[in-house]
Scaffold this active site. Structure first.
Site, mmCIF file in Angstrom:
data_model
loop_
_atom_site.group_PDB
_atom_site.id
_atom_site.type_symbol
_atom_site.label_atom_id
_atom_site.label_comp_id
_atom_site.label_asym_id
_atom_site.label_seq_id
_atom_site.Cartn_x
_atom_site.Cartn_y
_atom_site.Cartn_z
ATOM 1 N N SER A 235 -9.623 7.109 -2.220
ATOM 2 C CA SER A 235 -10.005 7.955 -1.084
ATOM 3 C C SER A 235 -11.512 7.893 -0.938
ATOM 4 C CB SER A 235 -9.553 9.394 -1.340
ATOM 5 O OG SER A 235 -10.160 10.305 -0.444
ATOM 6 N N TYR B 138 -7.985 17.243 -6.124
ATOM 7 C CA TYR B 138 -7.883 15.995 -5.371
ATOM 8 C C TYR B 138 -9.071 15.078 -5.666
ATOM 9 C CZ TYR B 138 -6.955 12.804 -1.504
ATOM 10 O OH TYR B 138 -6.694 11.679 -0.746
#
Length: 249
Positions: A141, A154
């Site tokens: 990401s 996350y």
């Protein structure tokens, strides 16, 4: 066709980036193993691939369970005889800072996003070694490159995926197993749609990207296609941002 005669496992292929990549890989000649915990969604992906006479099978897989990831690879070898590519696309997101984050949510996020990558790679690498090499692509990401607020679990998981990618690339370079990761910006997927409630929220999120829009799943899939193909034969250990300029500033 860029993946002619190659066999690819794609986790998280029931929807979003994983599904778009499965369809693209199949269109470029790969035999695709659609791996997902979502049986209905996974079978829909297979149906979409087979509808245009391309080849795919579904293997129901929980990437946090070693027996499942072992079976995923075993079924691939049983059906297709080899494994060339693994795309670790399964993942979840959580939006809480540390002090407000339940421990079970912390563990769940790391279990899916990080341990899932580890278990799938652990199962796949011996098959790739036997095959003379392969390509592992991990879906990290932008938050595997830069930090973000209210996303403690996350960002921890994706930062770890990015560095795990580098470590595996070094470990298996001499086996001709290339290991890279992709770092998408915000992409129009069901995961992102769940946090966008209004057009203003969409535009606010889009404006975080210098290109002033969100990405499309197919745009990420084409990056994976390059990393799976022989065109990237000298590429390993990279974190490839596909993010509309998000991490450039």
């Amino acid at each position: 066709m860029r993946l002619k005669d190659k066999v690819a496992i794609i986790t998280g292929a029931a929807s979003g980036i994983g599904k778009a990549t499965a369809i693209l890989f199949a269109a470029h000649g790969a035999k695709v193993v659609v791996a997902d915990i979502d049986e209905n969604g996974g079978n829909r992906t297979v149906t979409d691939i087979q509808a245009v006479n391309n080849e795919a099978i579904f293997v129901q897989t929980d990437v946090t369970i070693k027996a499942d990831t072992d079976q995923m690879v075993a079924q691939t070898l049983k059906n297709y005889g080899k494994l060339d590519t693994l795309l670790n696309s399964a993942g979840i997101a959580m939006r809480l800072p540390v002090a407000e984050l339940p421990e079970e949510d912390w563990h769940r996020c790391l279990d899916v996003n990080l341990n899932g990558v580890f278990l799938c790679a652990k199962a796949a690498i011996p098959a790739m070694q036997k095959n003379g090499g392969g390509s592992i692509i991990n879906m990290s990401s932008i938050y595997g490159i830069v930090g973000a607020d209210v996303r403690a679990a996350y960002v921890a998981s994706k930062g770890a995926v990015t560095n795990l990618t580098r470590g595996m690339a070094l470990d298996y370079a001499e086996d001709n197993i290339r290991v890279n990761c992709i770092c998408p910006g915000f992409v129009e997927t069901p995961l992102v749609a769940g946090v966008i409630k209004t057009p203003d929220e969409y535009q606010k999120l889009a404006n975080k990207h210098p290109m002033r829009r969100l990405g499309q799943p197919e745009e990420i899939a084409y990056g994976a296609l390059y990393l799976a193909s022989d065109e990237s034969a000298f590429v390993t250990g990279i974190a490839l941002p596909i993010d509309g300029g998000y991490t450039a500033g």
